[in-house]
Design a protein around this motif. Structure first.
Motif, mmCIF file in Angstrom:
data_model
loop_
_atom_site.group_PDB
_atom_site.id
_atom_site.type_symbol
_atom_site.label_atom_id
_atom_site.label_comp_id
_atom_site.label_asym_id
_atom_site.label_seq_id
_atom_site.Cartn_x
_atom_site.Cartn_y
_atom_site.Cartn_z
ATOM 1 N N ALA A 66 -4.747 -0.455 10.171
ATOM 2 C CA ALA A 66 -4.532 0.198 9.023
ATOM 3 C C ALA A 66 -3.361 1.489 8.774
ATOM 4 C CB ALA A 66 -5.551 1.210 9.027
ATOM 5 N N ARG A 67 -2.560 1.553 9.820
ATOM 6 C CA ARG A 67 -1.270 1.702 10.726
ATOM 7 C C ARG A 67 -0.037 0.972 10.261
ATOM 8 N NH1 ARG A 67 -1.121 6.156 15.565
ATOM 9 N NH2 ARG A 67 -3.039 7.298 15.288
ATOM 10 N N VAL A 68 -0.588 -0.535 10.066
ATOM 11 C CA VAL A 68 0.668 -1.152 10.196
ATOM 12 C C VAL A 68 1.132 -1.511 8.817
ATOM 13 C CG1 VAL A 68 1.502 -3.705 10.560
ATOM 14 C CG2 VAL A 68 0.934 -2.211 12.093
ATOM 15 N N PHE A 69 -0.573 -1.389 7.227
ATOM 16 C CA PHE A 69 -0.593 -1.729 6.781
ATOM 17 C C PHE A 69 -0.368 -0.563 5.634
ATOM 18 C CE2 PHE A 69 -3.167 -1.403 2.718
ATOM 19 C CZ PHE A 69 -3.880 -2.825 2.572
ATOM 20 N N GLU A 70 -0.615 0.071 5.739
ATOM 21 C CA GLU A 70 0.035 2.008 5.368
ATOM 22 C C GLU A 70 2.076 2.111 5.549
ATOM 23 O OE1 GLU A 70 -0.301 6.684 5.067
ATOM 24 O OE2 GLU A 70 -1.218 5.629 6.590
ATOM 25 N N PHE A 71 2.356 1.545 6.654
ATOM 26 C CA PHE A 71 3.610 1.536 6.825
ATOM 27 C C PHE A 71 4.243 0.787 6.132
ATOM 28 C CE2 PHE A 71 7.146 -0.480 8.607
ATOM 29 C CZ PHE A 71 7.724 0.576 9.146
ATOM 30 N N TRP A 72 3.661 -0.921 5.839
ATOM 31 C CA TRP A 72 4.190 -1.626 4.621
ATOM 32 C C TRP A 72 4.383 -0.584 3.545
ATOM 33 C CZ3 TRP A 72 8.352 -4.589 6.076
ATOM 34 C CH2 TRP A 72 8.748 -5.430 7.339
ATOM 35 N N GLY A 73 2.951 -0.742 2.968
ATOM 36 C CA GLY A 73 2.854 -0.578 2.112
ATOM 37 C C GLY A 73 4.049 0.617 0.601
ATOM 38 N N ARG A 74 4.238 1.414 2.668
ATOM 39 C CA ARG A 74 5.747 2.770 1.695
ATOM 40 C C ARG A 74 6.903 2.165 1.748
ATOM 41 N NH1 ARG A 74 2.348 7.099 1.340
ATOM 42 N NH2 ARG A 74 0.750 7.724 2.090
ATOM 43 N N TYR A 75 6.847 1.047 3.246
ATOM 44 C CA TYR A 75 8.437 0.752 2.825
ATOM 45 C C TYR A 75 9.100 -0.010 1.974
ATOM 46 C CZ TYR A 75 12.183 -1.922 5.071
ATOM 47 O OH TYR A 75 13.359 -2.600 4.904
ATOM 48 N N LEU A 76 7.470 -0.953 1.865
ATOM 49 C CA LEU A 76 8.058 -1.332 0.283
ATOM 50 C C LEU A 76 7.608 -1.296 -1.532
ATOM 51 C CD1 LEU A 76 5.895 -4.478 1.644
ATOM 52 C CD2 LEU A 76 8.550 -4.798 1.382
ATOM 53 N N LYS A 77 7.069 0.283 -0.930
ATOM 54 C CA LYS A 77 7.476 0.893 -1.687
ATOM 55 C C LYS A 77 6.349 0.233 -3.578
ATOM 56 C CE LYS A 77 12.072 3.235 -1.454
ATOM 57 N NZ LYS A 77 13.492 3.707 -1.849
ATOM 58 N N ASN A 78 5.449 0.094 -2.905
ATOM 59 C CA ASN A 78 4.577 -0.626 -3.508
ATOM 60 C C ASN A 78 3.251 -0.313 -3.758
ATOM 61 O OD1 ASN A 78 3.963 -2.329 -1.687
ATOM 62 N ND2 ASN A 78 4.373 -3.690 -2.460
ATOM 63 N N GLY A 79 3.112 0.876 -2.595
ATOM 64 C CA GLY A 79 1.268 0.847 -2.560
ATOM 65 C C GLY A 79 1.104 1.691 -3.484
ATOM 66 N N HIS A 80 1.905 2.679 -4.173
ATOM 67 C CA HIS A 80 0.978 3.285 -5.852
ATOM 68 C C HIS A 80 0.616 2.733 -6.478
ATOM 69 C CE1 HIS A 80 5.564 1.962 -6.983
ATOM 70 N NE2 HIS A 80 4.754 2.387 -8.080
ATOM 71 N N LEU A 81 1.026 0.836 -6.897
ATOM 72 C CA LEU A 81 0.456 0.126 -7.404
ATOM 73 C C LEU A 81 -0.707 -0.153 -6.946
ATOM 74 C CD1 LEU A 81 3.953 -1.436 -7.475
ATOM 75 C CD2 LEU A 81 3.406 0.001 -9.316
ATOM 76 N N ILE A 82 -1.703 0.005 -6.208
ATOM 77 C CA ILE A 82 -2.997 -0.624 -6.304
ATOM 78 C C ILE A 82 -3.557 -0.486 -7.009
ATOM 79 C CG2 ILE A 82 -5.099 0.111 -5.004
ATOM 80 C CD1 ILE A 82 -3.342 1.099 -2.563
ATOM 81 N N LYS A 83 -4.814 -1.797 -7.514
ATOM 82 C CA LYS A 83 -4.974 -1.735 -8.677
ATOM 83 C C LYS A 83 -6.636 -2.368 -8.626
ATOM 84 C CE LYS A 83 -1.260 -3.897 -11.478
ATOM 85 N NZ LYS A 83 -0.450 -4.082 -10.387
ATOM 86 N N ALA A 84 -7.654 -1.338 -8.671
ATOM 87 C CA ALA A 84 -8.906 -1.340 -8.897
ATOM 88 C C ALA A 84 -9.045 -2.214 -9.191
ATOM 89 C CB ALA A 84 -9.813 -0.638 -9.399
ATOM 90 N N GLY A 85 -11.413 -3.262 -8.182
ATOM 91 C CA GLY A 85 -11.308 -4.313 -9.149
ATOM 92 C C GLY A 85 -12.020 -5.244 -7.829
ATOM 93 N N TYR A 86 -12.279 -6.055 -8.475
ATOM 94 C CA TYR A 86 -12.880 -6.877 -7.277
ATOM 95 C C TYR A 86 -11.641 -8.389 -7.004
ATOM 96 C CZ TYR A 86 -18.282 -5.508 -8.003
ATOM 97 O OH TYR A 86 -18.501 -4.327 -8.365
ATOM 98 N N TYR A 87 -11.630 -8.506 -5.729
ATOM 99 C CA TYR A 87 -11.380 -9.150 -5.175
ATOM 100 C C TYR A 87 -11.711 -10.176 -3.602
ATOM 101 C CZ TYR A 87 -7.092 -6.000 -6.590
ATOM 102 O OH TYR A 87 -6.666 -5.191 -7.448
ATOM 103 N N ASN A 88 -11.073 -11.223 -3.980
ATOM 104 C CA ASN A 88 -12.131 -12.034 -2.633
ATOM 105 C C ASN A 88 -10.516 -11.881 -1.788
ATOM 106 O OD1 ASN A 88 -14.128 -13.606 -3.833
ATOM 107 N ND2 ASN A 88 -12.341 -14.500 -5.036
ATOM 108 N N LEU A 89 -11.300 -11.457 -0.590
ATOM 109 C CA LEU A 89 -10.197 -11.076 0.826
ATOM 110 C C LEU A 89 -10.670 -12.027 1.923
ATOM 111 C CD1 LEU A 89 -9.530 -7.508 0.627
ATOM 112 C CD2 LEU A 89 -8.307 -9.644 -0.613
#
Length: 330
Positions: A66-89
């Motif tokens: 989770a730390r790596v996921f958060e780190f890159w989200g902050r580094y790429l500055k797109n973490g605030h663009l998370i969109k709610a909904g259902y996703y195929n993961l």
């Protein structure tokens, strides 16, 4: 000088360590948990943050860290663009792929097909089957609320719910579906109606619904539409079997003479002119046919049982029609 070299060496070692750490995190950001894994439907809740999302994804085995996921989200500055909904993961997706999917809002979808010629009641059963909503919700919106989707629609949208295959969000509701269908009608069907069309838009949709239920061979749709236009112009009853079936409320393989006497404004054997409303939801080809019927001298048609392919034989007068019945009806 010696102190400067030591300082420089420390800086180089430090930068190498930072670079190595950064490279490791970069590698982890592109590394899935597994090489192969089944897809699962994952719900991103409204208000989810990089930290809460990453923590939950790691807990569910979809991320290594989770730390790596958060780190890159902050580094790429797109973490605030998370969109709610259902996703195929899937655990076979890298954290980078997962983050891109959620940031871009590429939500999970489902396809629902509404075939040509169904009534709204029959469409409601499909809505319920695919868990979009209840049949009652769908029928309430489509039979009483049509005007809210545009002035071209009557309150009762029978005939205007465009048959098609719809790709819908996994969490789609009835309101979204009906609005989507209304927009598709305006986009795909409405342009075919013009000042050159022989009937008003509403009457065109009624005619198209008759064509939809009567024609089985695509090339005959505009010819059948032309037959009905000829009869309308001459004040003749349309005598369309499909309108009697609709008036009865159920389908019969063969209509009896007593069925033709049912007292209903939809019974075109009993009342002249078009029925009071569409008898089904016609597809694009039937709408096109009703907008631009083929000019002819035909006033009658009969199913060609000799060929048995659903085609018809057309006649210009009743005597010719009777001969066609004797010749082609088995």
């Amino acid at each position: 000088m010696k102190k400067f070299l030591i300082f420089l060496l420390i800086c180089i070692v430090g930068l190498a360590a930072v670079g190595s750490c950064f490279y490791q995190k970069f590698q982890e950001f592109n590394q899935p948990v597994k090489a192969k894994a089944q897809s699962v439907v994952y719900k991103v809740e409204p208000g989810a943050t990089l930290r809460s999302l990453g923590t939950d994804l790691e807990k569910r085995g979809l991320l290594r860290s989770a730390r790596v996921f958060e780190f890159w989200g902050r580094y790429l500055k797109n973490g605030h663009l998370i969109k709610a909904g259902y996703y195929n993961l899937s655990a076979s997706m890298s954290p980078k792929e997962i983050l891109s999917l959620i940031v871009e809002g590429r939500t999970a979808s489902k396809t629902v097909t509404f075939p040509e010629g169904l009534t709204l009641k029959e469409c409601a059963a499909i809505v319920e089957k695919h868990k979009i909503g209840t049949a009652a919700e769908f029928l309430h919106l489509t039979t009483t609320q049509g005007k809210k989707y545009g002035t071209i629609f009557p309150y009762n949208m029978e005939g205007y719910f465009l048959p098609d295959t719809y790709t819908l969000p996994l969490d789609c509701n009835v309101e979204f579906l009906v609005k989507t269908a209304a927009e598709r009608f305006k986009e795909l069907a409405l342009p075919y109606h013009s000042a050159q069309s022989p009937l008003s838009l509403h009457d065109t949709i009624i005619l198209a619904s008759l064509v939809e239920r009567e024609a089985q061979v695509a090339s005959e749709r505009p010819i059948i539409a032309g037959v009905y236009i000829n009869r309308l112009n001459d004040g003749m009853k349309l005598e369309c079997d499909a309108t009697v079936q609709f008036a009865l409320g159920y389908q019969k393989e063969f209509l009896l003479y007593k069925d033709l006497e049912i007292d209903s404004p939809y019974n075109t054997y009993k009342y002249a002119g078009l029925p009071v409303g569409p008898i089904c939801n016609p597809g694009i080809e039937s709408i096109k046919a009703a907008c631009s019927p083929t000019p002819s001298h035909y006033y009658y048609y009969v199913r060609n049982d000799v060929k048995g392919d659903g085609s018809h034989v057309f006649g210009q007068n009743f005597r010719e029609h009777e001969n066609n019945i004797r010749k082609y009806q088995l």
